[in-house]
Structure formats: structure tokens, C-alpha cells
Design a protein around this motif. Structure first.
Motif, mmCIF file in Angstrom:
data_model
loop_
_atom_site.group_PDB
_atom_site.id
_atom_site.type_symbol
_atom_site.label_atom_id
_atom_site.label_comp_id
_atom_site.label_asym_id
_atom_site.label_seq_id
_atom_site.Cartn_x
_atom_site.Cartn_y
_atom_site.Cartn_z
ATOM 1 N N MET A 1 0.902 -1.304 -0.063
ATOM 2 C CA MET A 1 -0.155 0.050 0.132
ATOM 3 C C MET A 1 0.905 1.217 0.151
ATOM 4 O O MET A 1 1.826 1.394 0.979
ATOM 5 C CB MET A 1 -0.766 -0.067 1.176
ATOM 6 N N TRP A 2 0.575 1.988 -1.072
ATOM 7 C CA TRP A 2 1.388 3.410 -1.215
ATOM 8 C C TRP A 2 0.347 4.424 -0.384
ATOM 9 O O TRP A 2 -0.711 4.645 -0.959
ATOM 10 C CB TRP A 2 1.659 3.656 -2.352
ATOM 11 N N VAL A 3 0.729 5.238 0.394
ATOM 12 C CA VAL A 3 -0.288 5.956 0.972
ATOM 13 C C VAL A 3 0.528 7.507 1.253
ATOM 14 O O VAL A 3 1.773 7.593 1.677
ATOM 15 C CB VAL A 3 -0.704 5.416 2.418
ATOM 16 N N LYS A 4 -0.191 8.523 1.215
ATOM 17 C CA LYS A 4 0.553 9.794 1.810
ATOM 18 C C LYS A 4 0.929 9.843 3.336
ATOM 19 O O LYS A 4 0.389 9.267 4.132
ATOM 20 C CB LYS A 4 -0.618 11.000 1.759
ATOM 21 N N GLY A 5 2.328 10.131 3.477
ATOM 22 C CA GLY A 5 2.815 9.930 4.470
ATOM 23 C C GLY A 5 2.570 11.502 5.791
ATOM 24 O O GLY A 5 1.601 12.279 5.324
ATOM 25 N N THR B 1 -2.980 5.812 8.430
ATOM 26 C CA THR B 1 -2.666 4.318 7.639
ATOM 27 C C THR B 1 -3.448 3.539 7.621
ATOM 28 O O THR B 1 -3.846 2.846 6.423
ATOM 29 C CB THR B 1 -1.109 4.208 7.945
ATOM 30 N N PRO B 2 -3.865 3.230 8.837
ATOM 31 C CA PRO B 2 -4.812 1.838 8.976
ATOM 32 C C PRO B 2 -6.113 1.984 8.464
ATOM 33 O O PRO B 2 -6.668 1.081 7.861
ATOM 34 C CB PRO B 2 -4.737 1.655 10.499
ATOM 35 N N LEU B 3 -6.627 3.189 8.431
ATOM 36 C CA LEU B 3 -7.881 3.423 7.691
ATOM 37 C C LEU B 3 -7.917 3.188 6.161
ATOM 38 O O LEU B 3 -8.906 2.781 5.501
ATOM 39 C CB LEU B 3 -8.340 4.978 7.788
ATOM 40 N N HIS B 4 -6.695 3.341 5.632
ATOM 41 C CA HIS B 4 -6.568 2.706 3.999
ATOM 42 C C HIS B 4 -6.282 1.223 3.987
ATOM 43 O O HIS B 4 -6.674 0.398 3.378
ATOM 44 C CB HIS B 4 -5.706 3.528 3.421
ATOM 45 N N GLY B 5 -5.390 0.871 5.059
ATOM 46 C CA GLY B 5 -4.963 -0.398 4.944
ATOM 47 C C GLY B 5 -5.832 -1.513 5.417
ATOM 48 O O GLY B 5 -5.916 -2.600 4.713
ATOM 49 N N LEU B 6 -6.788 -1.251 6.073
ATOM 50 C CA LEU B 6 -7.748 -1.963 6.497
ATOM 51 C C LEU B 6 -9.049 -2.441 5.292
ATOM 52 O O LEU B 6 -10.022 -3.012 5.907
ATOM 53 C CB LEU B 6 -8.322 -2.055 7.872
ATOM 54 N N LEU B 7 -9.039 -1.423 4.508
ATOM 55 C CA LEU B 7 -10.080 -1.678 3.308
ATOM 56 C C LEU B 7 -9.299 -2.263 2.035
ATOM 57 O O LEU B 7 -8.196 -2.170 2.025
ATOM 58 C CB LEU B 7 -10.551 -0.182 3.239
#
Length: 698
Positions: A67-71, A128-134
């Protein structure tokens, strides 16, 4: 076929996207940038976006999902690969096995680092987990005004269902973190097939299989909410309970703001010096002039991103828009009780809500200040932060407008707001901020700043952290100079230093752009090299007007601004070796420079009690890059010394003790020394001439 939108900007360009090919990370960054370009969708630093790709594990050579996500601390509008984090999705999800509940949130952030795939990753953010758990390939977490209005409206869950039926999920307010990610995952499990989730009092999550599908889904959801709100507004016929206060005309608002800003800046800087920003947009005026202002403003904002930048609530000034502000002491007496009360209420908020491990109370001064009939002021550590705070409060106004039209606006409970504002993770982020530069939080105005010595001084000021108002008599040159700086660093105003009205206008611009002035550098100048017989009254008057009268007027009006602010300042006058040392064919110029020097000493003696330092920088032989050495002056000096014009730099270098060519940058360093280093020196002269014995001041 391209869909048209009324309430958001469709910015996707097929050719640009096609040029990125199948690079999903590049497409995610492209989507992020165009979403961030529309402030109705998300403001600077707000929101979060992500994508998931399949990569080779460098240790096993097996395919893994990343997963690539805004830091942390990034901005989607300007996001690049350097600003994102790459994490193993499975490892992130496995953190569910060690999560112990809400009290474990801060520890979980540290565990994100154990999930890093890309060793060049930016620090992962709390989202980060809000994106990763979806499970979705592309996800947008945005803070659109319309969606937060829905999220902040009374009965938000029912409103969400009324607008989108069963196609959108809803999750009640919860502080961002691992548990909120679990709540999103649960919402999706209970509502399979939904297109997004509304977060109570917070924002929006939407997704898609491709970057484009995700983008279109986000726009469509925001458009639907916006249309719903506008229909509700039309049904009501008025917003914010209608108008209570009439606005002054635009010019009158600017006059009032320019006059008041230095006083407000001084009051808002009781603990830390601040930079100001002013706006009087139609959106702002509709709100601050309304009957509902005094009910809504104290409630505070709902979205965490809003109040982290705007403070828990604004300060409303008890000034009539037609009030006479010409007596600073009288106005100050009216304003001080309001600021004292605001600081007291903020301290009470801190004391009532703090925990045993809460960080020390921060600056209790207001960030947002409202003047009904005139406009809205914001104050922060630099121009960008002040401007962004203003933009965020405009977002909050739009949220209140929409929520009030839907049902009724609700804000976060004070304790919830405090727990966000004084979150230990937020404090850690603040502690990681780089140290401020020597001239940060300070505003300079530099005359003759379009080129030569003046431009070098402005460059140095900006490089050391100051905001600078560049002035010059030539519009084209000034505009070209302003373009060499980044947004929020400088402002430019055409100014003829021989014209008092022009100087007054320049200070008004400084007040409106940055809140006031701390540093005045009179660098505007010209040089006329003629003998006594050849010096005309026109020559004499021009030198006296630009060098002497200009310096006097800049000091007179600038000191008035500094006294309003109440924390002193610096005046630096660029004179010359010629004001001390005598030479041929120099009677007009040398006399004017000597007048500049003694006037500076007189001002130092007069203004010291107000903590205003006045110092002199004496250059000599600044030929390379200096505007006054163009044309007749250089020819006159070459003639006086019996040499060719092209030999002047070497000639002047040979005659100083260090045998150095003096550059505009050297003069700028002399100015910086007076301001950034010699904080207890006034009435002094710094020679920047390589050492000229006949110009030694002692």
C-alpha cells in the motif's frame, strides 16, 4: 463521455493520465494532485490518498501487496513519491493481532514502521490503517466542505441515508487511529457494495478499482452532497439567520484592515511574534455579518483538520465597522479586554480538559479574528500558515452554512477537541519541526528592491526566513523581481519614495499582506557624479528627494506602524562611504549621503525608547550588479579617476585594504548583521567597502 460537474472541478486530463501508462503509483499521485487543487474538496495538508500494488518482496522474491499512502504531514495537492509511505498490506492488517484497544492507539503508530516495504518511505501517518484495513485498490479520504456539512449536521446518519440511500456507509465520530480503521472495516462488512463512508464530524472515504474510477466516485459523491445542500439553502431563502451588519465598501474594508492590522498583530503576538493575513471574500462577509455569528462562532469547528489550524474558536471584535481607528491608544484600550478574555477562556479550556500527561499549554492567543462589516484576520508563525488557517476557517464557514441548511450544525465536544489538539502524537509532530530561521516571524520592507543592492537585500531576508515587501518605482522590473520568489514569501508594490502618498500606500500593502512591518531598509537610490559648477538644482533636488526625503518618510510612517505593534523593530539605511570621505565631482551625492547618515543617528537617539534600532550600512565601489553604476555615474567616476569604465571594479578593489571586489550580496550580509546578529546595537555604521581608511568612522 466526460461528465460535467457544477460544484467541483473536473481536472482529469486523459493525455496526462495516458502518459503515465500502467504505473499505478504515478496515477495515484496524479489523482491526489488534482484533488488537492480544488479547495472545496480538501484544503492544504488535509485528506489522505492511497493505492495498492503488487510488488516483489526483496527477501523472498514472492509477489506481495504493497500500500502506497500519503505520509505524515504531507499535502495531496503537492504530493510526490518522496512524500508517500510504502507498507506491506498484510503486515499492517496483522497488527490487529496485537491491538489492545483505544488506549493502545499511540503505540500502534510506532508499529507501522515494522510494516515498511519501501525503505525510502515518509513516516506513515495516523490515517494509515484507515486505508490499509479496507480492501480497495485506490482510496480517497477527503475533507470536502459539503461532506463535512453532512457529517456535522444534527442527525447526520439519517441525512446520509436520505441523500444516498443504501449506497453510502456512516461511522460516528471517532479520533483517527487504528480503531477507526476497524470501524471502517466493520461498516463495509455490514454494508457490502457501498461506494463510500461518511465519517461523523470528520469527512469522507471513497474508493475505486482504478485511479480514475476512484476520482470519479469522489467527485460524484461530493457533487451529490453539494447539490442537496444548495437545494436546502434555496428552500430556506437565507443563510445564517440573515444579515445583521452591513459591510463597508471594498476600499473602506481595506482601509480599516490596514489601519487595524498592526494593533491586532501586536496583541496576537503577546507570546510569539505572528504574521498576519486578511480576507474579505463574499463567503466570509456573509457569515461575519450574519445574525447567527455569535451563536455559531463560539461552537468551534467540527473537522479536526480545521480546528488544529484555526484554534477551538475565533475572537469576534466588538468594534463597529464605521468606528474611527485613527487613535491607536484609544483603539488598543477597547481591544485589550477582548484579548484578555479570550486568553482566559483558552486557559480554562486547557485546565478543564487536560490530562496528567498533556503537553504544556500552547499560545492562548486567537488565530482567527473576526471584524463584522470588515473581514477576517488570521495570525500564525508564517504567511503560509496564516493563509492556510484562513482557508480552513472558510471551509468551516461552508460547513456551518451547509449543516444549518440541512438540519442544525453540531461541533465536537470540547474534550474531544482538546484530545486532538493536545494529542501526544500531534505534539511529537510539532517537536520534529525544523528550527525556525533567524528572521522568521518578521516582515521587512525594502525600497529599490527590483534589482541591484535592494534585490540582494530582499533575497537575503527571504533566505533567512523573513517575509518581504519589495518596492520599486518601475512596475515591470518589480513584477519580474517578485516572480523570483515562492508563494507567500513576498509582496510587491510600486512606490516612489519621493511621494508621501506612495509610501503610505506601500505600508498599507505591508499591513494587508503580512500584518505590519518589523524591518525597514531604505535602499532606493541613484548617483550623480558632477562638479560643483555642473551640478544643477534639478540634480541636487533629485538626490535630496530620493535619498534624504525618501529615508525620512520611510522612517516616519514605518515607525508609526512599529509603535502600533509594540515590539520594536529595525531601520537600516543604505548610505555610502561618500558620506564620510571627501572626493572630487561628488558634492550633490556626498552631501545627501552624509544627511542620510546623520539622520540615522538622530533617529536612533529618538526611537531607542520604543526598541526601534536604527543603523547604517556604508557600501563603496559596488559596481558589479549595482544599478547606480549603470550609465552616467560609472562614466563620471571613471573620468574622475582617469580610467576606463570597464576597469572600475579592479580599480575599486585595489584601493581598499582587503583588495576585494564588493558585491550587492556583501551589502545584504551587512544588513543581516544589523538585524539578525547585533540585537543590542543602534546608531552604528557598518562599512562594507573592503576597508577604506579615509572612511573609518572612528
Amino acid at each position: 463521455m466526460e461528465k460535467t460537474f457544477k460544484y467541483v472541478d473536473y481536472l482529469w486530463e486523459e493525455k496526462k493520465a495516458a502518459d503515465l501508462g500502467d504505473d499505478q503509483v504515478a496515477l495515484f499521485l496524479y489523482r491526489s494532485n488534482i484533488l488537492g487543487a480544488d479547495l472545496r474538496i480538501t484544503n492544504y495538508g488535509g485528506g489522505n490518498t492511497s493505492c495498492k500494488t503488487v510488488e516483489k518482496d526483496p527477501l523472498t522474491n514472492e509477489d506481495v501487496e504493497v500500500m502506497w499512502v500519503k505520509g505524515s504531514g504531507g499535502d495531496i495537492g503537492t504530493l510526490t513519491r518522496e512524500g508517500i509511505a510504502g507498507l506491506y498490506t498484510e503486515r499492517l492488517r496483522n497488527l490487529k493481532n496485537v491491538y489492545k484497544g483505544i488506549e493502545d492507539e499511540d503505540r500502534m503508530v510506532g508499529l507501522f514502521n515494522h510494516c515498511i516495504y519501501d525503505l525510502n518511505s515518509k513516516a506513515p501517518s495516523i490515517d494509515t490503517p484507515l486505508h490499509g484495513l479496507l480492501p480497495f485498490k485506490h482510496i480517497d479520504h477527503l475533507h470536502p466542505d459539503a461532506l463535512i456539512a453532512v457529517a456535522a449536521a444534527k442527525d447526520s446518519e439519517q441525512v446520509t441515508k436520505e441523500i444516498w440511500g443504501d449506497t453510502m456507509g456512516w461511522v460516528p465520530w471517532q479520533r483517527p487511529g487504528f480503531d477507526l480503521g476497524l470501524q471502517l472495516e466493520k461498516c463495509l462488512e455490514e454494508n457490502p457494495g457501498i461506494r463510500g463512508i461518511v465519517l461523523g464530524s470528520h469527512g469522507l472515504f471513497t474508493w475505486g478499482d482504478t485511479s480514475y474510477e476512484c476520482y470519479m466516485n469522489s467527485l460524484d459523491v461530493i457533487e451529490t452532497a453539494s447539490e442537496y445542500i444548495e437545494n436546502k439553502v434555496k428552500e430556506q431563502g437565507e443563510v445564517f439567520g440573515g444579515k445583521k451588519t452591513d459591510s463597508l465598501p471594498s476600499s473602506g474594508r481595506k482601509e480599516k484592515a490596514a489601519e487595524l492590522l498592526p494593533l491586532l498583530r501586536g496583541l496576537a503576538s503577546s507570546e510569539n511574534r505572528m504574521i498576519g493575513h486578511f480576507t474579505d471574500s463574499d463567503t466570509v462577509l456573509e457569515y461575519i455579518n450574519s445574525n447567527d455569528l455569535e451563536r455559531l462562532a463560539p461552537m468551534g469547528t467540527s473537522c479536526p483538520d480545521h480546528f488544529l489550524r484555526t484554534k477551538i474558536q475565533p475572537l469576534i471584535l466588538k468594534l463597529d465597522p464605521s468606528e474611527d481607528l485613527s487613535d491607536p491608544e484609544a483603539v488598543l484600550k477597547k481591544l485589550e479586554p477582548d484579548f484578555d478574555q479570550y486568553r482566559k477562556e483558552y486557559k480554562d479550556y486547557y485546565e478543564n480538559c487536560k490530562h496528567d500527561n498533556s503537553p504544556t499549554m500552547r499560545d492562548p492567543n486567537p488565530v482567527i479574528i473576526i471584524y463584522p462589516g470588515v473581514g477576517m484576520f488570521s495570525f500564525a508563525k508564517n504567511k503560509q500558515t496564516a493563509r492556510v488557517a484562513s482557508e480552513f476557517y472558510v471551509n468551516a464557514i461552508n460547513v456551518m452554512r451547509g449543516a444549518e441548511a440541512i438540519t442544525e450544525y453540531t461541533s465536537l465536544p470540547r474534550q474531544e477537541a482538546f484530545d486532538i489538539e493536545y494529542w501526544l502524537l500531534e505534539e511529537a509532530k510539532l517537536q520534529r519541526m525544523p528550527a525556525e530561521q533567524p528572521l522568521s516571524r518578521r516582515v521587512a520592507i525594502v525600497t529599490g528592491a527590483a534589482g541591484g543592492i535592494g534585490k540582494a537585500i530582499a533575497d537575503k531576508m527571504v533566505a533567512e526566513g523573513a517575509n518581504v515587501v519589495l518596492t520599486d518605482i518601475t512596475k515591470e522590473s518589480l513584477e519580474a523581481a517578485v516572480k523570483t520568489y515562492k508563494k507567500d514569501q513576498v509582496s510587491g508594490v510600486v512606490c516612489d519614495v519621493t511621494d508621501e502618498a506612495s509610501i503610505i500606500a506601500a505600508y498599507k500593502e505591508a499591513n494587508l499582506a503580512f500584518g505590519g512591518v518589523d524591518i525597514i531598509v531604505h535602499s532606493a537610490g541613484l548617483a550623480i557624479s558632477k562638479s560643483l559648477e555642473d551640478t544643477s538644482m534639478k540634480d541636487w533636488n533629485l538626490l535630496q528627494d530620493v535619498l534624504v526625503k525618501g529615508q525620512f518618510l520611510m522612517a516616519q510612517h514605518g515607525a508609526a506602524v512599529m509603535k502600533k505593534q509594540g515590539f520594536g523593530g529595525d531601520i537600516i539605511n543604505i548610505a555610502s562611504k561618500n558620506g564620510i570621505a571627501s572626493g572630487p565631482n561628488n558634492v550633490g551625492y556626498g552631501t545627501a549621503k552624509a544627511a542620510q547618515q546623520h539622520m540615522s543617528r538622530l533617529l536612533a537617539a529618538e526611537l531607542g525608547g520604543d526598541k526601534i534600532k536604527v543603523n547604517i550600512v556604508n557600501p563603496d565601489g559596488v559596481i558589479v550588479g549595482s544599478k547606480i553604476w549603470e550609465g552616467a555615474w560609472a562614466e563620471g567616476r571613471a573620468k574622475a579617476h582617469g580610467i576606463k569604465v570597464e576597469d572600475l571594479p579592479k580599480h575599486y578593489a585595489k584601493r581598499n585594504l582587503l583588495q576585494e571586489i564588493i558585491l550587492p550580496e556583501d551589502v545584504a550580509n551587512g544588513v543581516f548583521a544589523c538585524i539578525g546578529v547585533l540585537d543590542k546595537s543602534t546608531g552604528n555604521t557598518i562599512n562594507v567597502d573592503g576597508g577604506m581608511a579615509n572612511a573609518f568612522v572612528r
